[in-house]
Motif scaffolding. Structure first.
Motif, PDB file in Angstrom:
ATOM      1  N   ASP A 160     -39.992 -70.579  13.168  1.00 40.50           N
ATOM      2  CA  ASP A 160     -39.363 -69.271  12.996  1.00 40.50           C
ATOM      3  C   ASP A 160     -37.861 -69.392  13.275  1.00 40.50           C
ATOM      4  O   ASP A 160     -37.406 -70.326  13.939  1.00 40.50           O
ATOM      5  CB  ASP A 160     -40.004 -68.261  13.961  1.00 40.50           C
ATOM      6  CG  ASP A 160     -41.489 -68.078  13.664  1.00 40.50           C
ATOM      7  OD1 ASP A 160     -41.864 -68.156  12.472  1.00 40.50           O
ATOM      8  OD2 ASP A 160     -42.263 -67.887  14.627  1.00 40.50           O
ATOM      9  N   ASP A 161     -37.118 -68.393  12.806  1.00 42.65           N
ATOM     10  CA  ASP A 161     -35.660 -68.437  12.937  1.00 42.65           C
ATOM     11  C   ASP A 161     -35.175 -68.356  14.380  1.00 42.65           C
ATOM     12  O   ASP A 161     -34.014 -68.658  14.662  1.00 42.65           O
ATOM     13  CB  ASP A 161     -35.021 -67.306  12.120  1.00 42.65           C
ATOM     14  CG  ASP A 161     -35.014 -67.640  10.633  1.00 42.65           C
ATOM     15  OD1 ASP A 161     -35.229 -68.824  10.294  1.00 42.65           O
ATOM     16  OD2 ASP A 161     -34.790 -66.719   9.831  1.00 42.65           O
ATOM     17  N   ASP A 162     -36.034 -67.945  15.303  1.00 39.77           N
ATOM     18  CA  ASP A 162     -35.604 -67.893  16.708  1.00 39.77           C
ATOM     19  C   ASP A 162     -35.602 -69.278  17.370  1.00 39.77           C
ATOM     20  O   ASP A 162     -35.191 -69.406  18.521  1.00 39.77           O
ATOM     21  CB  ASP A 162     -36.452 -66.894  17.520  1.00 39.77           C
ATOM     22  CG  ASP A 162     -37.927 -67.269  17.523  1.00 39.77           C
ATOM     23  OD1 ASP A 162     -38.344 -68.116  16.694  1.00 39.77           O
ATOM     24  OD2 ASP A 162     -38.670 -66.724  18.359  1.00 39.77           O
ATOM     25  N   VAL A 163     -36.037 -70.304  16.658  1.00 40.84           N
ATOM     26  CA  VAL A 163     -35.872 -71.679  17.155  1.00 40.84           C
ATOM     27  C   VAL A 163     -34.739 -72.322  16.361  1.00 40.84           C
ATOM     28  O   VAL A 163     -34.837 -72.484  15.149  1.00 40.84           O
ATOM     29  CB  VAL A 163     -37.156 -72.516  16.988  1.00 40.84           C
ATOM     30  CG1 VAL A 163     -36.956 -73.904  17.609  1.00 40.84           C
ATOM     31  CG2 VAL A 163     -38.358 -71.816  17.595  1.00 40.84           C
ATOM     32  N   GLN A 164     -33.661 -72.656  17.075  1.00 40.73           N
ATOM     33  CA  GLN A 164     -32.521 -73.240  16.371  1.00 40.73           C
ATOM     34  C   GLN A 164     -32.634 -74.757  16.328  1.00 40.73           C
ATOM     35  O   GLN A 164     -33.390 -75.360  17.097  1.00 40.73           O
ATOM     36  CB  GLN A 164     -31.238 -72.779  17.033  1.00 40.73           C
ATOM     37  CG  GLN A 164     -31.037 -71.286  16.807  1.00 40.73           C
ATOM     38  CD  GLN A 164     -29.678 -70.837  17.230  1.00 40.73           C
ATOM     39  OE1 GLN A 164     -29.452 -70.575  18.395  1.00 40.73           O
ATOM     40  NE2 GLN A 164     -28.751 -70.789  16.280  1.00 40.73           N
ATOM     41  N   ILE A 165     -31.888 -75.367  15.412  1.00 38.70           N
ATOM     42  CA  ILE A 165     -32.007 -76.812  15.198  1.00 38.70           C
ATOM     43  C   ILE A 165     -30.644 -77.478  15.289  1.00 38.70           C
ATOM     44  O   ILE A 165     -29.689 -77.076  14.620  1.00 38.70           O
ATOM     45  CB  ILE A 165     -32.655 -77.123  13.834  1.00 38.70           C
ATOM     46  CG1 ILE A 165     -34.036 -76.467  13.741  1.00 38.70           C
ATOM     47  CG2 ILE A 165     -32.746 -78.640  13.620  1.00 38.70           C
ATOM     48  CD1 ILE A 165     -34.793 -76.742  12.449  1.00 38.70           C
ATOM     49  N   ILE A 166     -30.569 -78.487  16.150  1.00 40.42           N
ATOM     50  CA  ILE A 166     -29.381 -79.345  16.219  1.00 40.42           C
ATOM     51  C   ILE A 166     -29.726 -80.633  15.483  1.00 40.42           C
ATOM     52  O   ILE A 166     -30.696 -81.307  15.825  1.00 40.42           O
ATOM     53  CB  ILE A 166     -28.978 -79.640  17.683  1.00 40.42           C
ATOM     54  CG1 ILE A 166     -28.729 -78.336  18.456  1.00 40.42           C
ATOM     55  CG2 ILE A 166     -27.728 -80.534  17.707  1.00 40.42           C
ATOM     56  CD1 ILE A 166     -28.395 -78.544  19.929  1.00 40.42           C
TER      57      ILE A 166
END
Ligand code: DHB
Length: 307
Positions: A236-242
């Protein structure tokens, strides 16, 4: 405008150092704080200080590097003490913790929850400790570790993942992450347990583990891009990705942006080029985006076009 944010922490640019190279000592972290890196990310720490594996344990390769450092670090209490001084230099501080057990990670995450750090990145993917499996390749252990470390405080927790190579693994890991309040994932770590042989000496080129070490740099960019893309589509969009892996130009960073990365980290290029890489890659990214008429990170983020 290349500003972005990770889990509520504002970043002045899209690029920061990765945990790994030149982020172990105060002097190294101070240098990063004064550079164009958007944040200061610390070397993965353990409960006790460590010398790491025997040398040679890092070698440059034509298209990257191989390393088996073995977690040389000052021990987490040293980084805990540095947090106020690092924060005083004016940019966000991200600590990387890499315990040898869930108990170790609970102790360290608890300590940093009670500090002034901005984000905590828990490393599930160190490939270089003889006899220790990578947590990220053991889904049961990943689940149990996440249950424990996401329940310790209000500061955002992220995890550093190993590279995956099968769609079923992306799905399994994404489904575990969804069970917990993980705020960001950092992918990928080096490709573990690769072997580079010198045909002239007929020997491996690094000493630890019979020459087996983590492969980094250009070699791993397509794997990093695939991991960012796969998790962007599954989470979901509430988990961000580096995104991490083989970024050495602004165009490399742009490719990670298209794949869906909210920010990127630089390891091998920082090791080889020094802190000047942050300003160079930042201006290359700005120039490339300008040439495409993108005004900000959101304009291109995740917008990989179908072929
Ligand atoms: C080391 C290497 C890694 O890839 C990592 O995630 C943590 C530590 C190391 O060998 O020091």
């Amino acid at each position: 405008d290349l500003s972005t944010q990770i889990a509520g922490t504002q970043l002045d640019s899209y690029l920061m150092n990765a945990s790994g190279p030149k982020c172990t000592t105060w002097d190294e972290l101070h240098t990063i704080a004064l550079s164009n890196s958007a944040a200061v990310v610390t070397k993965s720490c353990t409960i006790e200080s460590r010398e790491g594996n025997p040398e040679p344990r890092y070698q440059n390769l034509p298209l990257g590097s191989i390393q088996s450092m073995g977690l040389p670090n000052l021990g987490y209490k040293a980084y805990l003490e540095m947090v106020p001084q690092l924060k005083a230099l004016g940019k966000p501080v991200i600590v990387s913790v890499s315990g040898f057990s869930v108990e170790d990670n609970i102790e360290m995450v608890t300590a940093f929850q009670n500090s002034d750090v901005d984000l905590i990145e828990v490393n599930f993917s160190c490939p270089n400790i003889p006899g220790k499996a990578q947590v990220a390749y053991d889904f049961e252990q990943t689940d149990q570790a996440l249950a424990a470390i996401t329940a310790l405080g209000n500061k955002p927790i992220g995890i550093k993942l190993a590279p995956y190579f099968d769609m079923s693994h992306f799905i399994a890991v994404a489904n575990i992450i969804k069970k917990y309040p993980v705020k960001f994932i950092t992918c990928i770590n080096s490709i573990g347990n690769t072997l580079v042989i010198d045909p002239h000496t007929e020997q491996p080129i690094i000493k630890p583990k019979g020459g087996f070490g983590g492969l980094c740099g250009d070699y791993i960019k397509p794997i990093g891009l695939a991991n960012v893309r796969a998790f962007r589509e599954l989470l979901d969009d509430d988990v961000q990705i580096i995104g991490v892996g083989g970024i050495k130009t602004g165009i490399d960073a742009f490719e990670y942006l298209l794949a869906g990365a909210d920010a990127v980290q630089i390891a091998t290029c920082f090791e080889k080029e020094g802190e000047a890489c942050f300003e160079r890659i930042e201006s290359e990214l700005a120039e490339f985006m300008q040439s495409k008429n993108y005004q900000c990170i959101a304009d291109a983020k995740g917008k990989l076009k179908p072929l």
